[in-house]
Design a protein around this motif. Structure first.
Motif, PDB file in Angstrom:
ATOM      1  N   THR A 245      86.980   1.214 111.518  1.00  9.78           N
ATOM      2  CA  THR A 245      86.797   0.432 112.741  1.00  9.78           C
ATOM      3  C   THR A 245      87.544   0.999 113.942  1.00  9.78           C
ATOM      4  OG1 THR A 245      88.644  -1.025 112.140  1.00  9.78           O
ATOM      5  CG2 THR A 245      86.435  -1.673 111.418  1.00  9.78           C
ATOM      6  N   ALA A 246      88.549   1.843 113.714  1.00 14.95           N
ATOM      7  CA  ALA A 246      89.311   2.410 114.831  1.00 14.95           C
ATOM      8  C   ALA A 246      88.452   3.404 115.608  1.00 14.95           C
ATOM      9  CB  ALA A 246      90.579   3.084 114.316  1.00 14.95           C
ATOM     10  N   ARG A 247      88.919   3.739 116.808  1.00 11.09           N
ATOM     11  CA  ARG A 247      88.159   4.625 117.680  1.00 11.09           C
ATOM     12  C   ARG A 247      88.929   5.895 118.037  1.00 11.09           C
ATOM     13  NH1 ARG A 247      84.095   1.358 120.246  1.00 11.09           N
ATOM     14  NH2 ARG A 247      84.368  -0.840 119.720  1.00 11.09           N
ATOM     15  N   VAL A 248      90.230   5.764 118.237  1.00  8.86           N
ATOM     16  CA  VAL A 248      91.030   6.901 118.705  1.00  8.86           C
ATOM     17  C   VAL A 248      92.282   7.045 117.853  1.00  8.86           C
ATOM     18  CG1 VAL A 248      90.202   6.926 121.074  1.00  8.86           C
ATOM     19  CG2 VAL A 248      92.085   5.398 120.453  1.00  8.86           C
ATOM     20  N   ALA A 249      92.709   8.283 117.664  1.00  6.08           N
ATOM     21  CA  ALA A 249      93.916   8.579 116.897  1.00  6.08           C
ATOM     22  C   ALA A 249      95.119   8.798 117.789  1.00  6.08           C
ATOM     23  CB  ALA A 249      93.684   9.821 116.034  1.00  6.08           C
ATOM     24  N   ALA A 250      94.900   9.010 119.069  1.00  8.13           N
ATOM     25  CA  ALA A 250      95.981   9.241 120.019  1.00  8.13           C
ATOM     26  C   ALA A 250      95.532   8.806 121.402  1.00  8.13           C
ATOM     27  CB  ALA A 250      96.381  10.715 120.021  1.00  8.13           C
ATOM     28  N   LEU A 251      96.511   8.472 122.245  1.00  7.72           N
ATOM     29  CA  LEU A 251      96.257   8.043 123.613  1.00  7.72           C
ATOM     30  C   LEU A 251      97.155   8.826 124.561  1.00  7.72           C
ATOM     31  CD1 LEU A 251      96.434   4.181 123.002  1.00  7.72           C
ATOM     32  CD2 LEU A 251      94.330   5.491 123.356  1.00  7.72           C
TER      33      LEU A 251
ATOM     34  N   ASN B 275      92.695   1.514 110.694  1.00  8.91           N
ATOM     35  CA  ASN B 275      91.532   1.467 109.817  1.00  8.91           C
ATOM     36  C   ASN B 275      90.603   2.622 110.197  1.00  8.91           C
ATOM     37  OD1 ASN B 275      88.892   0.813 108.733  1.00  8.91           O
ATOM     38  ND2 ASN B 275      89.694  -1.244 108.342  1.00  8.91           N
ATOM     39  N   THR B 276      90.349   3.512 109.263  1.00 11.97           N
ATOM     40  CA  THR B 276      89.566   4.713 109.577  1.00 11.97           C
ATOM     41  C   THR B 276      88.081   4.428 109.738  1.00 11.97           C
ATOM     42  OG1 THR B 276      89.359   5.221 107.214  1.00 11.97           O
ATOM     43  CG2 THR B 276      91.197   6.225 108.399  1.00 11.97           C
TER      44      THR B 276
ATOM     45  N   PRO C 226      83.441   8.654 102.409  1.00  6.22           N
ATOM     46  CA  PRO C 226      83.344   7.206 102.175  1.00  6.22           C
ATOM     47  C   PRO C 226      84.426   6.394 102.877  1.00  6.22           C
ATOM     48  CG  PRO C 226      82.965   8.415 100.146  1.00  6.22           C
ATOM     49  CD  PRO C 226      83.410   9.418 101.150  1.00  6.22           C
ATOM     50  N   TRP C 227      85.649   6.934 102.945  1.00  9.07           N
ATOM     51  CA  TRP C 227      86.729   6.179 103.589  1.00  9.07           C
ATOM     52  C   TRP C 227      86.588   6.153 105.104  1.00  9.07           C
ATOM     53  CZ3 TRP C 227      89.670   9.462 106.664  1.00  9.07           C
ATOM     54  CH2 TRP C 227      89.668  10.817 106.323  1.00  9.07           C
ATOM     55  N   VAL C 228      85.629   6.919 105.651  1.00  7.27           N
ATOM     56  CA  VAL C 228      85.348   6.897 107.088  1.00  7.27           C
ATOM     57  C   VAL C 228      84.123   6.038 107.377  1.00  7.27           C
ATOM     58  CG1 VAL C 228      84.759   8.248 109.131  1.00  7.27           C
ATOM     59  CG2 VAL C 228      86.405   9.151 107.473  1.00  7.27           C
ATOM     60  N   CYS C 229      83.029   6.313 106.684  1.00  2.34           N
ATOM     61  CA  CYS C 229      81.784   5.585 106.975  1.00  2.34           C
ATOM     62  C   CYS C 229      81.754   4.199 106.327  1.00  2.34           C
ATOM     63  CB  CYS C 229      80.577   6.405 106.540  1.00  2.34           C
ATOM     64  SG  CYS C 229      80.426   6.681 104.753  1.00  2.34           S
ATOM     65  N   GLY C 230      82.601   4.003 105.297  1.00  2.00           N
ATOM     66  CA  GLY C 230      82.711   2.675 104.698  1.00  2.00           C
ATOM     67  C   GLY C 230      81.640   2.323 103.696  1.00  2.00           C
TER      68      GLY C 230
ATOM     69  N   SER D 246      87.468   8.242 130.522  1.00  2.60           N
ATOM     70  CA  SER D 246      87.003   6.862 130.716  1.00  2.60           C
ATOM     71  C   SER D 246      85.772   6.516 129.898  1.00  2.60           C
ATOM     72  CB  SER D 246      86.721   6.620 132.204  1.00  2.60           C
ATOM     73  OG  SER D 246      87.892   6.794 132.965  1.00  2.60           O
ATOM     74  N   GLU D 247      85.266   7.479 129.140  1.00  3.46           N
ATOM     75  CA  GLU D 247      84.083   7.203 128.313  1.00  3.46           C
ATOM     76  C   GLU D 247      84.486   6.434 127.055  1.00  3.46           C
ATOM     77  OE1 GLU D 247      81.235  10.219 127.616  1.00  3.46           O
ATOM     78  OE2 GLU D 247      81.760  11.363 129.420  1.00  3.46           O
ATOM     79  N   GLU D 248      83.683   5.442 126.716  1.00  3.71           N
ATOM     80  CA  GLU D 248      84.000   4.643 125.532  1.00  3.71           C
ATOM     81  C   GLU D 248      83.772   5.465 124.273  1.00  3.71           C
ATOM     82  OE1 GLU D 248      82.168   0.730 123.407  1.00  3.71           O
ATOM     83  OE2 GLU D 248      83.091   0.407 125.393  1.00  3.71           O
ATOM     84  N   VAL D 249      84.758   5.430 123.398  1.00  4.64           N
ATOM     85  CA  VAL D 249      84.698   6.171 122.142  1.00  4.64           C
ATOM     86  C   VAL D 249      84.171   5.242 121.056  1.00  4.64           C
ATOM     87  CG1 VAL D 249      86.001   7.538 120.479  1.00  4.64           C
ATOM     88  CG2 VAL D 249      86.689   7.536 122.891  1.00  4.64           C
ATOM     89  N   SER D 250      83.209   5.694 120.300  1.00  5.37           N
ATOM     90  CA  SER D 250      82.626   4.864 119.241  1.00  5.37           C
ATOM     91  C   SER D 250      83.586   4.746 118.067  1.00  5.37           C
ATOM     92  CB  SER D 250      81.312   5.471 118.771  1.00  5.37           C
ATOM     93  OG  SER D 250      81.534   6.785 118.269  1.00  5.37           O
ATOM     94  N   GLN D 251      83.367   3.742 117.244  1.00  4.09           N
ATOM     95  CA  GLN D 251      84.178   3.580 116.036  1.00  4.09           C
ATOM     96  C   GLN D 251      83.862   4.709 115.055  1.00  4.09           C
ATOM     97  OE1 GLN D 251      83.102  -0.514 114.961  1.00  4.09           O
ATOM     98  NE2 GLN D 251      85.137  -1.177 115.634  1.00  4.09           N
ATOM     99  N   TYR D 252      84.833   5.040 114.240  1.00  5.03           N
ATOM    100  CA  TYR D 252      84.648   6.136 113.285  1.00  5.03           C
ATOM    101  C   TYR D 252      83.444   5.902 112.373  1.00  5.03           C
ATOM    102  CZ  TYR D 252      89.399   7.648 114.529  1.00  5.03           C
ATOM    103  OH  TYR D 252      90.516   8.079 115.200  1.00  5.03           O
ATOM    104  N   LYS D 253      83.239   4.647 111.965  1.00  8.26           N
ATOM    105  CA  LYS D 253      82.154   4.344 111.027  1.00  8.26           C
ATOM    106  C   LYS D 253      80.771   4.565 111.638  1.00  8.26           C
ATOM    107  CE  LYS D 253      81.978  -0.597 112.120  1.00  8.26           C
ATOM    108  NZ  LYS D 253      82.119  -1.976 111.574  1.00  8.26           N
TER     109      LYS D 253
END
Length: 671
Positions: free
Chosen positions: A529-535, A526-527, A662-666, A618-625
């Motif tokens: 609520t998700a936070r990262v695209a790769a790990l 989900n673009t 719009p598909w990112v910020c919702g 180790s820093e927390e990544v915020s959600q895309y929105k």
């Protein structure tokens, strides 16, 4: 009774004057779930847009004359309640009025249009009866029997000899698909098509080499072939759901028939090979439109899932359309909660409008991608959008992106996925950077995963076999460094004796050790609520809904992880998305392999990105929105400093624009 008759006449006249199909929406609700056959009706305002732009693409004058109307003949192979045909007729009548036609002349043209200009095909008799009623409203002289509407067989014929698949049956006739004028490359015998000398249309049974006589098909083809415009909203349904209202035997027969028709099309027209990957039959209706319209001056206007303009599976269809047509306009809505052009009952399906003319009419001209901030609210607004687009003026509540003929021909239609023109330009800039390559162009790098269902959640009281990274990127995975979060079971081997299964599990783990990777790329998220695209992980790992990349070092994995989570990487990834919705894309291996990443041999860039990954792992990544936060800006600054072709602050501007999509910020607040 006289009162009832008078009121009925007034209602009929009022409805006819609306010149839009609102009955189709009611019919769609009454019919219930039509998903089995993809029978979704077109929304009225979308019909006004598509039909109006098709009329504009004709580039005709003197719409008050019958000879102009005769050059505007149109067919819809899946017409339903005639929503599109009604809108097309209304647009032609509006043109006639503006050209000075009197009410009496308009009425005469209406009659001519219904009886001569319009043609509709469908598998549902009830919807066709509604279509006939709608098209005859407003002119008491028009008789239903004079309306050019045809019901086509669908499912088993009465004698159970074979199945039929509606208007796709037209692709079995040589007057549509042509003859075998090329070498048969399949190694099979030529399959007989219709023989014109008999005076009857013979279409292939496709279960053997014996043709089946179809007297009813011949008249339809004669009326259809060479029409100026193909106007359609083809059924959009995956083949595994096709014909769910039938029993399993009939469903399988339908699929076999469609597969046979596709084989026949590709053998008679090698340029059509691969137009559909057999997940859906929708592109075959597009092929029918291309084959049936006037080959010199024809127009194709269709509604298409936006994913078909972006996904790897739609590449062949895009290239065929780009070769056969000059695509004049592609229109997409980016209004959150109001994305679809059909009455699908789901707000998650993105759809676009495509209007293309034969190449002889504009071979080297660019395509205009229109991104609407919102859908038209009424017919007047829809007509305003049509007129603005046709005049080439600024789009009300929308934007325009110009895409070159070369890009269209190569199948890069990713501009449909952006609301902001700046982001399409950004992607083209990134592709020109040195030091980055497509994953599949880098020696020794592969992208393989165990496959869906190979690993499953353990049942109650069942012990897991191996630790993996699960798919909930918005919850468990909050950092660039991936962390084990689930103990999963190897599905195969269940039911074996305990010792026997233990040996089997060890064999499988050894097998998958070769597949594990330091880098996992999201296979879908989900673009908003998700936070990262790769790990990236120091220990090679597998994941659910994550794709491992083999053949790279831990250092390169860290660099690629940062890159794919940066604005540049996210923009490139978005150009290869699949799935029905822009805000929940899926990423298949064929698309991921084409993503541009830093070349492992570009040591300065790899070292710089890997070092930044270490600093922020180790820093927390915020959600895309949540927007373009400081951490994402920090990553982009590092890339700006190590890419010579970019100006200071440029990538950061792209990051801010991406956060407003719009598909990112919702929401539509930033539009």
């Amino acid at each position: 009774m006289r009162k009832i008759i008078t009121d009925a006449q007034e209602i009929g006249e009022t409805y006819a004057q609306m010149e839009m199909d609102h009955a189709g929406e009611l019919f769609n609700k009454v019919m219930g779930d039509q998903a089995a056959d993809g029978a979704y009706f077109t929304r009225p305002h979308a019909a006004v847009l598509l039909a109006g732009l098709a009329i504009e693409a004709l580039d005709e004058a003197h719409w008050d004359r019958k000879d102009t109307w005769s050059r505007a003949d149109v067919f819809d192979p899946t017409c339903g309640s005639a929503t599109l045909l009604t809108a097309y007729l209304a647009a032609a009548k509006m043109k006639a009025r503006r050209a000075g036609a009197t009410p009496k002349q308009v009425q005469a043209l209406h009659r001519y249009g219904v009886e001569k200009m319009l043609m509709g095909l469908d598998i549902n008799r009830v919807s066709l009866q509604l279509a006939g009623a709608q098209l005859t409203l407003g002119d008491a002289v028009v008789r239903y029997r004079n309306v050019n509407l045809e019901t086509l067989d669908y499912g088993y014929l009465e004698d159970k000899s074979r199945v039929a698949v509606g208007s796709l049956e037209l692709l079995t006739d040589s007057r549509i698909v042509g003859s075998f004028d090329v070498a048969d490359r399949t190694g099979q015998r030529e399959m007989p098509l219709h023989h014109e000398a008999r005076g009857k249309a013979e279409s292939m049974a496709l279960t053997g080499n014996k043709p089946v006589e179809r007297d009813d098909l011949s008249d339809i083809i004669e009326s259809l072939k060479g029409r100026r415009v193909a106007l359609m909203n083809p059924p959009f349904v995956t083949r595994d759901k096709l014909g769910e209202k039938f029993d399993e035997t009939e469903q399988n027969a339908l699929r076999e028939r469609i597969d046979g028709i596709q084989t026949l099309l590709e053998r008679t027209n090698p340029g059509m090979r691969g137009i559909t990957d057999k997940t859906t039959a929708r592109p075959l209706w597009v092929a029918l439109g291309l084959k049936a319209i006037d080959q010199e001056d024809g127009i194709l206007a269709t509604i298409i899932p936006t994913v078909a303009l972006l996904s790897p599976s739609g590449l062949t269809e895009r290239r065929i359309l780009g070769k056969e047509l000059h695509i004049r306009w592609i229109v997409t809505s980016h209004e959150v909660g109001n994305l679809h052009m059909s009455q699908t009952g789901s707000v998650g399906i993105n759809e676009s409008l495509i209007i293309g003319t034969r190449k002889s009419r504009g071979e080297d001209k660019p395509t205009k991608f229109i991104s609407l901030d919102r859908q038209p609210r009424n017919r007047g607004e829809a007509e305003e959008v049509v007129e603005t687009i046709s005049r080439g003026e600024m789009i009300p509540w929308g934007h325009k992106i110009l895409v070159s003929a070369r890009r269209m021909h190569n199948g890069d239609w990713s501009a449909a996925g952006w609301r902001s023109p700046a982001l399409d330009k950004a992607v083209q800039r990134i592709k020109q950077w040195s030091g980055i390559k497509a994953i599949d162009k880098i020696n020794g790098v592969t992208l393989h995963a165990p496959g869906d269902g190979a690993l499953v959640k353990p049942k109650k009281d069942e012990k897991g076999d191996m630790w993996i990274i699960n798919s909930k990127a918005g919850n468990e995975q909050r950092h660039l460094e991936g962390r084990f979060d689930s103990h999963f079971v190897i599905k195969a081997g269940r039911g074996k004796e305990k010792s026997e299964r233990a040996n089997y599990v060890q064999q499988q783990i050894k097998k998958w050790d070769k597949v594990k990777s330091h880098l996992l790329i999201s296979a879908g998220q989900n673009t908003q609520t998700a936070r990262v695209a790769a790990l990236a992980t120091e220990t090679p790992v597998l994941g659910m809904r994550w794709k491992p990349v083999q053949g790279i070092s831990y250092q390169t994995a860290k660099a690629w992880c940062l890159w794919l989570n940066s604005t540049s990487g996210r923009l490139l990834t978005a150009c290869h998305r699949a799935g029905t919705a822009l805000n929940f894309p899926t990423f298949v291996p064929n698309g991921l392999r084409n993503i541009l990443v830093p070349d492992p041999n570009n040591e300065p860039l790899i070292l710089a990105l890997a070092a930044e990954w270490e600093q922020t792992r180790s820093e927390e990544v915020s959600q895309y929105k949540d927007g373009y936060m400081a951490l994402r800006r920090r990553w982009d600054i590092v890339i700006e400093k190590n890419i010579t072709a970019v100006e200071e602050g440029e990538i950061q501007q792209w990051g801010e624009a991406l956060a407003r999509e719009p598909w990112v910020c919702g929401n539509n607040d930033n539009l």
